[in-house]
Design a protein around this motif. Sequence first.
Motif, PDB file in Angstrom:
ATOM      1  N   SER A   1       0.369   5.259  -0.092  1.00 40.03           N
ATOM      2  CA  SER A   1      -0.523   6.414  -0.064  1.00 40.03           C
ATOM      3  C   SER A   1       0.211   7.583   0.556  1.00 40.03           C
TER       4      SER A   1
ATOM      5  N   THR B   1      -6.306   7.273   4.337  1.00 37.54           N
ATOM      6  CA  THR B   1      -7.285   6.710   3.402  1.00 37.54           C
ATOM      7  C   THR B   1      -8.626   7.409   3.558  1.00 37.54           C
TER       8      THR B   1
ATOM      9  N   GLU C   1      -7.850   0.868   1.259  1.00 35.55           N
ATOM     10  CA  GLU C   1      -6.411   1.198   1.190  1.00 35.55           C
ATOM     11  C   GLU C   1      -5.876   1.204  -0.236  1.00 35.55           C
ATOM     12  N   HIS C   2      -6.470   0.378  -1.086  1.00 26.70           N
ATOM     13  CA  HIS C   2      -6.031   0.278  -2.477  1.00 26.70           C
ATOM     14  C   HIS C   2      -6.866   1.155  -3.407  1.00 26.70           C
TER      15      HIS C   2
ATOM     16  N   VAL D   1       0.864  -1.187   0.000  1.00 26.94           N
ATOM     17  CA  VAL D   1       0.000   0.000   0.000  1.00 26.94           C
ATOM     18  C   VAL D   1       0.893   1.227   0.000  1.00 26.94           C
TER      19      VAL D   1
END
Length: 196
Positions: free
Chosen positions: A32, A36, A143-144, A30
């Motif tokens: 980012s 999220t 998360e994706h 993950v």
Amino acid sequence: MAIINQGFGQRRRVDPALPPGQRLAYDWPVLSVGPTPQVSTDEWSFSIYTETGEKHTWDWEGLHALGVEDITTDIHCVTHWSKLQMPWRGVPLDALFADVETTNDYVMAHSYDGYTTNLPLDEILDGQAWIATEAEGAPLDPEHGGPARLLVPHLYFWKSAKWVRALQLIDDDEPGFWEQNGYHLHGDPWREERYS
Ligand SMILES: Nc1nc2c(c(=O)[nH]1)N[C@H]1C(S)=C(S)[C@@H](COP(=O)(O)O)O[C@H]1N2
Ligand SMILES: [Mo]
């Protein structure tokens, strides 16, 4: 997959599906920039904004009504991991652009977390990009990028904006978030367009 004998009994596997400088990942990392965002499918919408101020918007049902496709594709992250032959499901951007009139050549993708990334319009049409809603046989994890993210597998994965909410047509190529921070404007993994 070819086995190359490098001599002295040492062997290295060279996979023709792996772009230069990439290694296989068996998990799914993950990556980012921030937290999220929690976006429910009830409140989710996606819009395309043109240079004339026209706005095309779809809600969750409207998106699916355009028709979902199953995709099997490789993905390549600029941090050197790749995943091969991943199953995805999504709506091709061709369907979303069907009634969009523009003379502009680029888009800026905007996400619910404030992330942006730039793409050439002709590289997200003709079956090259999707609004993806599922991966590996299940709805996309938040998360994706769930409920929906951009999937542009022929470019480095930072171009596949998670939690995508809009594409804005722009006439000149402009850097998005990572492109302003040193990543390449285009990002072709086969040419190793990592940094500018
Ligand atoms: N909205 C948004 N999209 C994003 C990012 C992000 O931080 N925010 N990170 C990008 C980067 S750098 C990568 S490598 C991939 C990671 O996707 P993953 O976390 O599903 O592996 O998402 C891209 N899309
Ligand atoms: Mo990345």
